[in-house]
Motif scaffolding. Sequence first.
Motif, PDB file in Angstrom:
ATOM      1  N   ASN A  45       4.474 -19.424 -10.178  1.00  0.00           N
ATOM      2  CA  ASN A  45       5.933 -19.345 -10.182  1.00  0.00           C
ATOM      3  C   ASN A  45       6.622 -20.680 -10.443  1.00  0.00           C
ATOM      4  OD1 ASN A  45       6.053 -16.557  -9.662  1.00  0.00           O
ATOM      5  ND2 ASN A  45       5.786 -16.903  -7.483  1.00  0.00           N
ATOM      6  N   THR A  46       5.865 -21.768 -10.386  1.00  0.00           N
ATOM      7  CA  THR A  46       6.439 -23.091 -10.588  1.00  0.00           C
ATOM      8  C   THR A  46       6.415 -23.442 -12.067  1.00  0.00           C
ATOM      9  OG1 THR A  46       5.680 -23.797  -8.420  1.00  0.00           O
ATOM     10  CG2 THR A  46       6.233 -25.527  -9.969  1.00  0.00           C
ATOM     11  N   LYS A  47       7.549 -23.877 -12.547  1.00  0.00           N
ATOM     12  CA  LYS A  47       7.621 -24.311 -13.943  1.00  0.00           C
ATOM     13  C   LYS A  47       7.252 -25.785 -13.993  1.00  0.00           C
ATOM     14  CE  LYS A  47       9.247 -20.317 -15.082  1.00  0.00           C
ATOM     15  NZ  LYS A  47       8.279 -19.295 -14.986  1.00  0.00           N
ATOM     16  N   GLY A  48       6.354 -26.155 -14.854  1.00  0.00           N
ATOM     17  CA  GLY A  48       5.963 -27.552 -14.984  1.00  0.00           C
ATOM     18  C   GLY A  48       4.798 -27.900 -14.083  1.00  0.00           C
ATOM     19  N   LYS A  49       4.520 -29.184 -14.043  1.00  0.00           N
ATOM     20  CA  LYS A  49       3.373 -29.685 -13.281  1.00  0.00           C
ATOM     21  C   LYS A  49       3.771 -29.968 -11.840  1.00  0.00           C
ATOM     22  CE  LYS A  49       1.275 -31.533 -17.396  1.00  0.00           C
ATOM     23  NZ  LYS A  49       0.693 -32.662 -18.085  1.00  0.00           N
ATOM     24  N   VAL A  50       2.776 -29.922 -10.963  1.00  0.00           N
ATOM     25  CA  VAL A  50       2.993 -30.169  -9.544  1.00  0.00           C
ATOM     26  C   VAL A  50       2.110 -31.327  -9.112  1.00  0.00           C
ATOM     27  CG1 VAL A  50       2.890 -29.175  -7.236  1.00  0.00           C
ATOM     28  CG2 VAL A  50       3.440 -27.721  -9.183  1.00  0.00           C
ATOM     29  N   ILE A  51       2.678 -32.258  -8.371  1.00  0.00           N
ATOM     30  CA  ILE A  51       1.936 -33.403  -7.853  1.00  0.00           C
ATOM     31  C   ILE A  51       1.264 -32.986  -6.547  1.00  0.00           C
ATOM     32  CG2 ILE A  51       2.171 -35.762  -6.982  1.00  0.00           C
ATOM     33  CD1 ILE A  51       4.633 -35.981  -8.882  1.00  0.00           C
ATOM     34  N   MET A  52       0.013 -33.381  -6.381  1.00  0.00           N
ATOM     35  CA  MET A  52      -0.772 -32.976  -5.208  1.00  0.00           C
ATOM     36  C   MET A  52      -0.081 -33.337  -3.891  1.00  0.00           C
ATOM     37  SD  MET A  52      -3.503 -31.392  -6.272  1.00  0.00           S
ATOM     38  CE  MET A  52      -4.944 -31.608  -5.256  1.00  0.00           C
TER      39      MET A  52
END
Length: 87
Positions: A45-52
């Motif tokens: 559901n998240t658009k783009g990259k996610v930082i750990m």
Amino acid sequence: MVNRAKEFVNVLDVLQNNLSIRDSEYKKCPDLTKIDCFLLQFLYNTKGKVIMNDLAGIMQVSHSRVTRLMDNLCSLNLAKREHSEEH
């Protein structure tokens, strides 16, 4: 009163059907835990990259726990990790 009873039965039928679908989907990936499923749904559901580090904060778990979860999902080819040049 009869209409409300029919409506209630219809709601129960929909609920039972949805639970049956959920259970059959869980059987396809028996190695996944609820937190794995939450993580997959969040990433989907998240658009783009996610930082750990951000992910650890959102999930309220340690960075090492997120790393283990992501490693597991990557080993099952359900997710992909990339090195960030920014962080």
